[in-house]
Write a protein that holds these residues in place. Structure first.
Motif, short mmCIF file in Angstrom:
data_model
loop_
_atom_site.label_atom_id
_atom_site.label_comp_id
_atom_site.label_asym_id
_atom_site.label_seq_id
_atom_site.Cartn_x
_atom_site.Cartn_y
_atom_site.Cartn_z
N MET A 226 16.23 55.02 10.74
CA MET A 226 15.46 56.16 10.27
C MET A 226 15.82 56.44 8.81
O MET A 226 16.97 56.75 8.50
N LEU A 227 14.82 56.31 7.93
CA LEU A 227 15.05 56.55 6.51
C LEU A 227 15.22 58.05 6.25
O LEU A 227 14.64 58.88 6.95
N PRO A 228 16.02 58.42 5.23
CA PRO A 228 16.13 59.84 4.86
C PRO A 228 14.78 60.38 4.42
O PRO A 228 13.90 59.63 3.97
N GLN A 229 14.59 61.68 4.56
CA GLN A 229 13.37 62.30 4.08
C GLN A 229 13.30 62.18 2.56
O GLN A 229 14.29 61.93 1.89
N LEU A 230 12.08 62.39 2.03
CA LEU A 230 11.83 62.15 0.61
C LEU A 230 12.78 62.92 -0.29
O LEU A 230 13.34 62.36 -1.24
N LYS A 231 13.00 64.20 -0.02
CA LYS A 231 13.84 64.99 -0.91
C LYS A 231 15.29 64.50 -0.90
O LYS A 231 15.96 64.54 -1.93
N HIS A 232 15.73 63.98 0.25
CA HIS A 232 17.09 63.44 0.29
C HIS A 232 17.16 62.07 -0.37
O HIS A 232 18.17 61.73 -0.99
N ARG A 233 16.08 61.30 -0.29
CA ARG A 233 16.04 60.02 -1.00
C ARG A 233 16.10 60.25 -2.51
O ARG A 233 16.70 59.46 -3.25
N LEU A 234 15.47 61.31 -2.98
CA LEU A 234 15.54 61.65 -4.40
C LEU A 234 16.97 62.02 -4.80
O LEU A 234 17.44 61.63 -5.87
N VAL A 235 17.66 62.76 -3.94
CA VAL A 235 19.06 63.11 -4.20
C VAL A 235 19.91 61.85 -4.29
O VAL A 235 20.73 61.68 -5.20
N ILE A 236 19.69 60.92 -3.34
CA ILE A 236 20.46 59.67 -3.33
C ILE A 236 20.17 58.85 -4.58
O ILE A 236 21.08 58.34 -5.24
N GLY A 237 18.89 58.73 -4.93
CA GLY A 237 18.51 57.94 -6.11
C GLY A 237 19.09 58.50 -7.39
O GLY A 237 19.65 57.76 -8.22
N LEU A 238 18.98 59.81 -7.58
CA LEU A 238 19.53 60.43 -8.79
C LEU A 238 21.04 60.31 -8.82
O LEU A 238 21.64 60.10 -9.88
N SER A 239 21.68 60.41 -7.66
CA SER A 239 23.14 60.28 -7.60
C SER A 239 23.59 58.89 -8.00
O SER A 239 24.59 58.72 -8.71
N LEU A 240 22.85 57.87 -7.56
CA LEU A 240 23.19 56.49 -7.92
C LEU A 240 23.04 56.26 -9.41
O LEU A 240 23.91 55.64 -10.05
N VAL A 241 21.93 56.75 -9.99
CA VAL A 241 21.67 56.51 -11.41
C VAL A 241 22.66 57.27 -12.29
O VAL A 241 23.31 56.70 -13.17
N ILE A 242 22.78 58.58 -12.06
CA ILE A 242 23.67 59.40 -12.90
C ILE A 242 25.12 58.99 -12.69
O ILE A 242 25.89 58.86 -13.66
N GLY A 243 25.51 58.77 -11.43
CA GLY A 243 26.88 58.34 -11.16
C GLY A 243 27.21 57.02 -11.82
O GLY A 243 28.29 56.84 -12.40
N GLY A 244 26.26 56.07 -11.74
CA GLY A 244 26.50 54.76 -12.36
C GLY A 244 26.68 54.84 -13.85
O GLY A 244 27.57 54.19 -14.43
N LEU A 245 25.87 55.66 -14.52
CA LEU A 245 25.99 55.81 -15.97
C LEU A 245 27.32 56.48 -16.34
O LEU A 245 27.93 56.13 -17.36
N CYS A 246 27.77 57.41 -15.53
CA CYS A 246 29.05 58.08 -15.81
C CYS A 246 30.24 57.13 -15.60
O CYS A 246 31.19 57.15 -16.38
N TRP A 247 30.16 56.29 -14.54
CA TRP A 247 31.23 55.32 -14.33
C TRP A 247 31.39 54.40 -15.54
O TRP A 247 32.50 53.97 -15.88
N LEU A 248 30.27 54.08 -16.21
CA LEU A 248 30.32 53.17 -17.36
C LEU A 248 31.17 53.71 -18.50
O LEU A 248 31.62 52.94 -19.36
N LEU A 249 31.39 55.02 -18.53
CA LEU A 249 32.21 55.61 -19.59
C LEU A 249 33.66 55.10 -19.53
O LEU A 249 34.38 55.18 -20.52
N ALA A 250 34.06 54.59 -18.38
CA ALA A 250 35.44 54.10 -18.23
C ALA A 250 35.57 52.63 -18.63
O ALA A 250 36.69 52.10 -18.68
N ARG A 251 34.46 51.98 -18.93
CA ARG A 251 34.51 50.54 -19.20
C ARG A 251 35.42 50.20 -20.38
O ARG A 251 36.22 49.26 -20.31
N GLY A 252 35.31 50.94 -21.46
CA GLY A 252 36.12 50.64 -22.64
C GLY A 252 37.60 50.73 -22.36
O GLY A 252 38.39 49.87 -22.79
N ALA A 253 38.02 51.75 -21.61
CA ALA A 253 39.45 51.92 -21.31
C ALA A 253 39.96 50.85 -20.36
O ALA A 253 41.12 50.42 -20.47
N LEU A 254 39.11 50.38 -19.43
CA LEU A 254 39.56 49.41 -18.44
C LEU A 254 39.52 47.97 -18.96
O LEU A 254 40.11 47.07 -18.33
N THR A 255 38.87 47.73 -20.09
CA THR A 255 38.78 46.38 -20.64
C THR A 255 40.15 45.91 -21.12
O THR A 255 40.94 46.68 -21.64
#
Length: 290
Positions: free
Chosen positions: A1-30
């Motif tokens: 059972m897929l999540p309802q549309l509004k929860h899918r939007l929450v998941i999608g935005l969380s993946l995109v925003i979270g992923g971009l924020c994780w990238l901020l650590a790339r320079g320090a971890l290199t």
């Protein structure tokens, strides 16, 4: 059972925003030489600072994971947190750079320690999110669907059945990933970890039904720790490891970095448990209807 549309939007935005924020650590971890393969243990800023930078960069992803878990299936918090981390793991590149800049086989020992660090950090985050989500859910009614799976799911200290389910996932995931991983290419490794551990988690949750999948979710990091320690005990020289690497005889589990196990591996486990919940829901609904 897929999540309802509004929860899918929450998941999608969380993946995109979270992923971009994780990238901020790339320079320090290199690494200092700028080669591929992100590792907390040889980051140019030092391990303690790298861990602090990682936590700071991941804080938005953690908060968004809390939001996702509070407004739907608790597993979506784990999925969005680990899923968004895949972007950082992918941008960091393959493990080859780490193997070339470290002394082998001893260089695998720090990776085993790093896998334990990831395990502890993520275990704490998952349990804290699970504790807080029930308190936040009433204030987020506008985003919370009326029906969703995982209402009985609880991430906490494991008992016998969760440990057994985690063991099944670890053994099955290790077996499948060792077959699926054919090279150290980042996309190939991440895809194989997701598919292998996803399948193993599905089998484990269907074989040993239980409400606390915390060990299932963290099983990729157990596998990583064992694989790295096995390499340190099985090889005696750098030349022997590199020779097996070039001839594709190095155990496939040794071609993945801890951050890849922590991102793609755990994401696969979350998907596998979620799919198992869906199949169980369908089976129960069919029986009731009949």
């Amino acid at each position: 059972m897929l999540p309802q549309l509004k929860h899918r939007l929450v998941i999608g935005l969380s993946l995109v925003i979270g992923g971009l924020c994780w990238l901020l650590a790339r320079g320090a971890l290199t690494a200092a030489d700028g080669s591929t393969g992100l590792s907390l243990m040889d980051a140019h800023v030092g391990t303690p600072t790298a861990i602090l930078v990682l936590i700071a960069a991941g804080l938005p992803a953690i908060l968004l994971g809390l939001l996702a878990a509070s407004t739907g299936n608790p597993l979506t918090g784990v999925f969005t947190l680990s899923g968004s981390l895949i972007l950082l793991a992918a941008m960091g590149g393959r493990i080859d750079g780490y193997l070339y800049r470290t002394d082998l086989p001893d260089g695998y020992r720090p990776l085993a320690i790093e896998a334990v660090i990831w395990l502890v950090l993520l275990a704490v985050v998952f349990i804290v999110i699970d504790r807080l989500r029930t308190h936040l859910r009433p204030s987020l009614r506008i985003l919370t669907p009326k029906k969703h799976l995982g209402t009985r799911t609880q991430l906490t200290l494991p008992g016998v059945k969760p440990l057994l389910a985690g063991l099944v996932t670890a053994v099955g995931g290790a077996f499948l990933c060792n077959i699926l991983i054919q090279s150290s290419d980042g996309g190939q490794v991440n895809g194989s970890l997701m598919l292998g551990f996803g399948t193993a988690a599905l089998i484990a949750n269907m074989t040993v039904p239980q409400r606390n999948p915390i060990v299932i979710l963290l099983s990729p990091l157990f596998v990583a720790t064992v694989a790295y320690m096995w390499i340190t005990r099985s090889y005696t020289s750098t030349d022997a490891i590199l020779a097996d690497l070039y001839s594709h005889n190095l155990p496939s589990l040794a071609l993945a970095l801890p951050i890849q196990y922590a991102s793609a591996g755990i994401t696969g486990c979350a998907l596998g448990v979620g799919l198992a919940q869906t199949l169980e829901h369908v089976r129960h609904t069919t029986i009731v209807t009949a």
